[in-house]
Design a protein around this motif. Structure first.
Motif, PDB file in Angstrom:
ATOM      1  N   GLU A  25       0.840  -1.202   0.000  1.00 56.91           N
ATOM      2  CA  GLU A  25       0.000   0.000   0.000  1.00 56.91           C
ATOM      3  C   GLU A  25       0.874   1.251   0.000  1.00 56.91           C
ATOM      4  OE1 GLU A  25      -3.580   2.018   2.661  1.00 56.91           O
ATOM      5  OE2 GLU A  25      -2.034   0.806   3.639  1.00 56.91           O
ATOM      6  N   GLU A  26       1.897   1.243   0.843  1.00 56.94           N
ATOM      7  CA  GLU A  26       2.774   2.414   0.923  1.00 56.94           C
ATOM      8  C   GLU A  26       3.523   2.626  -0.385  1.00 56.94           C
ATOM      9  OE1 GLU A  26       6.097   4.435   3.884  1.00 56.94           O
ATOM     10  OE2 GLU A  26       5.359   2.409   4.282  1.00 56.94           O
ATOM     11  N   MET A  27       3.954   1.536  -1.009  1.00 57.33           N
ATOM     12  CA  MET A  27       4.666   1.672  -2.277  1.00 57.33           C
ATOM     13  C   MET A  27       3.746   2.204  -3.376  1.00 57.33           C
ATOM     14  SD  MET A  27       6.697  -1.123  -4.585  1.00 57.33           S
ATOM     15  CE  MET A  27       5.201  -1.630  -5.420  1.00 57.33           C
ATOM     16  N   HIS A  28       2.519   1.693  -3.438  1.00 59.74           N
ATOM     17  CA  HIS A  28       1.578   2.141  -4.465  1.00 59.74           C
ATOM     18  C   HIS A  28       1.243   3.624  -4.304  1.00 59.74           C
ATOM     19  CE1 HIS A  28      -0.304  -1.927  -5.902  1.00 59.74           C
ATOM     20  NE2 HIS A  28       1.012  -1.945  -5.908  1.00 59.74           N
ATOM     21  N   VAL A  29       1.001   4.037  -3.062  1.00 58.82           N
ATOM     22  CA  VAL A  29       0.549   5.416  -2.826  1.00 58.82           C
ATOM     23  C   VAL A  29       1.719   6.389  -2.767  1.00 58.82           C
ATOM     24  CG1 VAL A  29      -0.719   6.935  -1.265  1.00 58.82           C
ATOM     25  CG2 VAL A  29      -1.542   4.606  -1.660  1.00 58.82           C
ATOM     26  N   ARG A  30       2.685   6.132  -1.882  1.00 51.84           N
ATOM     27  CA  ARG A  30       3.783   7.075  -1.695  1.00 51.84           C
ATOM     28  C   ARG A  30       4.905   6.882  -2.710  1.00 51.84           C
ATOM     29  NH1 ARG A  30       3.703   6.721   4.935  1.00 51.84           N
ATOM     30  NH2 ARG A  30       1.873   8.084   5.206  1.00 51.84           N
ATOM     31  N   GLY A  31       5.090   5.648  -3.149  1.00 53.48           N
ATOM     32  CA  GLY A  31       6.137   5.387  -4.124  1.00 53.48           C
ATOM     33  C   GLY A  31       5.710   5.682  -5.551  1.00 53.48           C
ATOM     34  N   GLU A  32       4.519   5.189  -5.941  1.00 48.39           N
ATOM     35  CA  GLU A  32       4.033   5.352  -7.307  1.00 48.39           C
ATOM     36  C   GLU A  32       3.144   6.589  -7.481  1.00 48.39           C
ATOM     37  OE1 GLU A  32       5.104   3.567  -9.720  1.00 48.39           O
ATOM     38  OE2 GLU A  32       6.135   2.012  -8.563  1.00 48.39           O
ATOM     39  N   GLY A  33       2.653   7.145  -6.360  1.00 52.34           N
ATOM     40  CA  GLY A  33       1.810   8.330  -6.452  1.00 52.34           C
ATOM     41  C   GLY A  33       0.360   8.045  -6.780  1.00 52.34           C
ATOM     42  N   TRP A  34      -0.082   6.793  -6.600  1.00 50.86           N
ATOM     43  CA  TRP A  34      -1.476   6.452  -6.870  1.00 50.86           C
ATOM     44  C   TRP A  34      -2.348   6.881  -5.699  1.00 50.86           C
ATOM     45  CZ3 TRP A  34      -0.160   0.758  -8.463  1.00 50.86           C
ATOM     46  CH2 TRP A  34       0.638   0.786  -9.621  1.00 50.86           C
ATOM     47  N   ASP A  35      -3.656   6.853  -5.881  1.00 52.14           N
ATOM     48  CA  ASP A  35      -4.568   7.299  -4.825  1.00 52.14           C
ATOM     49  C   ASP A  35      -4.862   6.210  -3.801  1.00 52.14           C
ATOM     50  OD1 ASP A  35      -5.978   5.794  -6.601  1.00 52.14           O
ATOM     51  OD2 ASP A  35      -7.690   7.127  -6.772  1.00 52.14           O
ATOM     52  N   ASP A  36      -4.520   4.950  -4.103  1.00 53.44           N
ATOM     53  CA  ASP A  36      -4.777   3.831  -3.188  1.00 53.44           C
ATOM     54  C   ASP A  36      -4.050   2.616  -3.755  1.00 53.44           C
ATOM     55  OD1 ASP A  36      -5.784   2.223  -1.178  1.00 53.44           O
ATOM     56  OD2 ASP A  36      -7.864   2.316  -1.815  1.00 53.44           O
ATOM     57  N   ILE A  37      -4.099   1.503  -3.049  1.00 56.24           N
ATOM     58  CA  ILE A  37      -3.563   0.249  -3.562  1.00 56.24           C
ATOM     59  C   ILE A  37      -4.280  -0.074  -4.875  1.00 56.24           C
ATOM     60  CG2 ILE A  37      -5.186  -1.230  -2.300  1.00 56.24           C
ATOM     61  CD1 ILE A  37      -2.787  -3.117  -1.766  1.00 56.24           C
ATOM     62  N   GLY A  38      -3.567  -0.614  -5.845  1.00 60.83           N
ATOM     63  CA  GLY A  38      -4.145  -0.774  -7.177  1.00 60.83           C
ATOM     64  C   GLY A  38      -5.133  -1.918  -7.324  1.00 60.83           C
ATOM     65  N   TYR A  39      -4.869  -3.058  -6.684  1.00 56.72           N
ATOM     66  CA  TYR A  39      -5.684  -4.253  -6.865  1.00 56.72           C
ATOM     67  C   TYR A  39      -6.957  -4.215  -6.016  1.00 56.72           C
ATOM     68  CZ  TYR A  39      -1.010  -5.755  -8.308  1.00 56.72           C
ATOM     69  OH  TYR A  39       0.230  -5.827  -8.884  1.00 56.72           O
ATOM     70  N   ASN A  40      -8.013  -4.805  -6.535  1.00 52.74           N
ATOM     71  CA  ASN A  40      -9.244  -4.921  -5.744  1.00 52.74           C
ATOM     72  C   ASN A  40      -9.111  -5.980  -4.657  1.00 52.74           C
ATOM     73  OD1 ASN A  40     -10.382  -4.368  -8.856  1.00 52.74           O
ATOM     74  ND2 ASN A  40     -11.293  -3.093  -7.260  1.00 52.74           N
ATOM     75  N   PHE A  41      -8.402  -7.059  -4.974  1.00 50.87           N
ATOM     76  CA  PHE A  41      -8.209  -8.153  -4.021  1.00 50.87           C
ATOM     77  C   PHE A  41      -6.802  -8.714  -4.180  1.00 50.87           C
ATOM     78  CE2 PHE A  41     -12.718  -8.029  -5.014  1.00 50.87           C
ATOM     79  CZ  PHE A  41     -13.297  -8.047  -3.752  1.00 50.87           C
ATOM     80  N   VAL A  42      -6.279  -9.262  -3.086  1.00 55.37           N
ATOM     81  CA  VAL A  42      -4.994  -9.959  -3.094  1.00 55.37           C
ATOM     82  C   VAL A  42      -5.213 -11.318  -2.424  1.00 55.37           C
ATOM     83  CG1 VAL A  42      -2.586  -9.930  -2.330  1.00 55.37           C
ATOM     84  CG2 VAL A  42      -3.710  -7.784  -2.977  1.00 55.37           C
ATOM     85  N   VAL A  43      -4.636 -12.360  -3.012  1.00 53.18           N
ATOM     86  CA  VAL A  43      -4.768 -13.715  -2.464  1.00 53.18           C
ATOM     87  C   VAL A  43      -3.372 -14.241  -2.165  1.00 53.18           C
ATOM     88  CG1 VAL A  43      -5.659 -16.044  -2.848  1.00 53.18           C
ATOM     89  CG2 VAL A  43      -6.842 -14.077  -3.859  1.00 53.18           C
ATOM     90  N   ASP A  44      -3.166 -14.765  -0.952  1.00 53.69           N
ATOM     91  CA  ASP A  44      -1.843 -15.302  -0.613  1.00 53.69           C
ATOM     92  C   ASP A  44      -1.752 -16.784  -0.973  1.00 53.69           C
ATOM     93  OD1 ASP A  44      -2.931 -16.847   1.475  1.00 53.69           O
ATOM     94  OD2 ASP A  44      -2.329 -15.438   3.043  1.00 53.69           O
ATOM     95  N   ARG A  45      -0.575 -17.370  -0.777  1.00 46.53           N
ATOM     96  CA  ARG A  45      -0.351 -18.754  -1.214  1.00 46.53           C
ATOM     97  C   ARG A  45      -1.140 -19.773  -0.397  1.00 46.53           C
ATOM     98  NH1 ARG A  45       3.738 -21.660   1.429  1.00 46.53           N
ATOM     99  NH2 ARG A  45       4.771 -20.577   3.139  1.00 46.53           N
ATOM    100  N   CYS A  46      -1.673 -19.334   0.752  1.00 51.27           N
ATOM    101  CA  CYS A  46      -2.520 -20.214   1.559  1.00 51.27           C
ATOM    102  C   CYS A  46      -3.993 -20.115   1.153  1.00 51.27           C
ATOM    103  CB  CYS A  46      -2.358 -19.875   3.035  1.00 51.27           C
ATOM    104  SG  CYS A  46      -0.698 -20.214   3.673  1.00 51.27           S
ATOM    105  N   GLY A  47      -4.298 -19.246   0.189  1.00 49.84           N
ATOM    106  CA  GLY A  47      -5.668 -19.104  -0.282  1.00 49.84           C
ATOM    107  C   GLY A  47      -6.474 -18.057   0.450  1.00 49.84           C
ATOM    108  N   THR A  48      -5.852 -17.325   1.375  1.00 52.44           N
ATOM    109  CA  THR A  48      -6.563 -16.268   2.099  1.00 52.44           C
ATOM    110  C   THR A  48      -6.771 -15.076   1.178  1.00 52.44           C
ATOM    111  OG1 THR A  48      -5.516 -16.970   4.158  1.00 52.44           O
ATOM    112  CG2 THR A  48      -6.523 -14.773   4.130  1.00 52.44           C
TER     113      THR A  48
END
Length: 244
Positions: free
Chosen positions: A98-121
């Motif tokens: 989130e910090e990289m997307h907003v403060r690093g890339e200058g976007w208004d929020d995290i880009g993805y609608n959803f994120v899934v980890d390797r455990c399926g969460t």
């Protein structure tokens, strides 16, 4: 016939985070969306870890969410992280992203609608409400009427893709995709940005469940995960059939 231009990536983009703001499109305002009767989803809502639960920093969000109506396509991504993480560390990884997307890339929020980890969460990504059609910043030219689902990791050729990860992507995709859209079928979309593989205004026919590379010059979601898209589509169709 499904038409797609082959994207030859001149270089690998770090973390596969190459996304730009789209040109203006006609959007459904929140009030209008709320006024229309909701169409029941074609699959049950899966368990989703909310932004509050993974401790997203809401003070970083620069703009209110934009809503775009029914979800016609699912775009699958990978985040570029190493794969050997402990799933308990996923919330910390999301906060850093989130910090990289907003403060690093200058976007208004995290880009993805959803994120899934390797455990399926499944984690809520972009703010605005998981039950609504929030316009993401994940697929240049095709952010409207789509949902971006990112797999936490990097999926180069030969990298095993955990079954739980495939199932997690399928669960949230089956729930979010418009009930009128066949997850194993083809959808008609229109590019809104010349920076995509297609000119602005060009009509494109894509898989309803596509990879980021299908609309942008990028390696994302990696060869191994891209090869699993048929399995994700089939699982989405299976989940929808269970509800009938």
């Amino acid at each position: 016939m499904w038409l797609r231009r082959t994207a030859v990536c001149a270089m690998v983009v770090p973390l596969a985070f190459l996304v730009f703001r789209d040109a203006p499109v006609r959007l459904v305002e929140p009030e209008q969306a709320a006024a229309k009767p909701a169409t029941p989803p074609a699959a049950p809502r899966p368990a989703i870890v909310s932004r509050a639960e993974w401790h997203a920093d809401e003070t970083m969000v620069k703009e209110d969410a934009v809503y775009t109506g029914a979800v016609k396509a699912v775009f699958v991504h990978h985040t570029g992280h190493t794969n050997g993480y402990d799933c308990a560390d996923a919330p910390r990884m999301l906060r850093a992203m989130e910090e990289m997307h907003v403060r690093g890339e200058g976007w208004d929020d995290i880009g993805y609608n959803f994120v899934v980890d390797r455990c399926g969460t499944i984690y809520e990504g972009r703010a605005g409400g998981v039950g609504r059609s929030v316009r993401g910043a994940h697929a240049t030219g095709f952010n409207a009427h789509s949902v971006g689902i990112a797999a936490l990791g990097t999926f180069d050729p030969g990298v095993p893709v955990p079954k739980a990860l495939i199932e997690g992507i399928a669960k949230v995709g089956a729930w979010k995709l418009d009930p009128a859209v066949d997850p194993t079928g083809i959808v008609r979309m229109v590019s809104t940005n010349d920076d995509s593989l297609y000119r602005r205004g060009e009509v494109v026919y894509l898989h309803a469940v596509a990879g980021h590379r299908d609309t942008f010059q990028t390696y994302c979601p990696g060869e191994a995960l891209y090869a699993q898209l048929p399995a994700i589509r089939a699982e989405m169709a299976r989940l929808r059939a269970l509800k009938r």
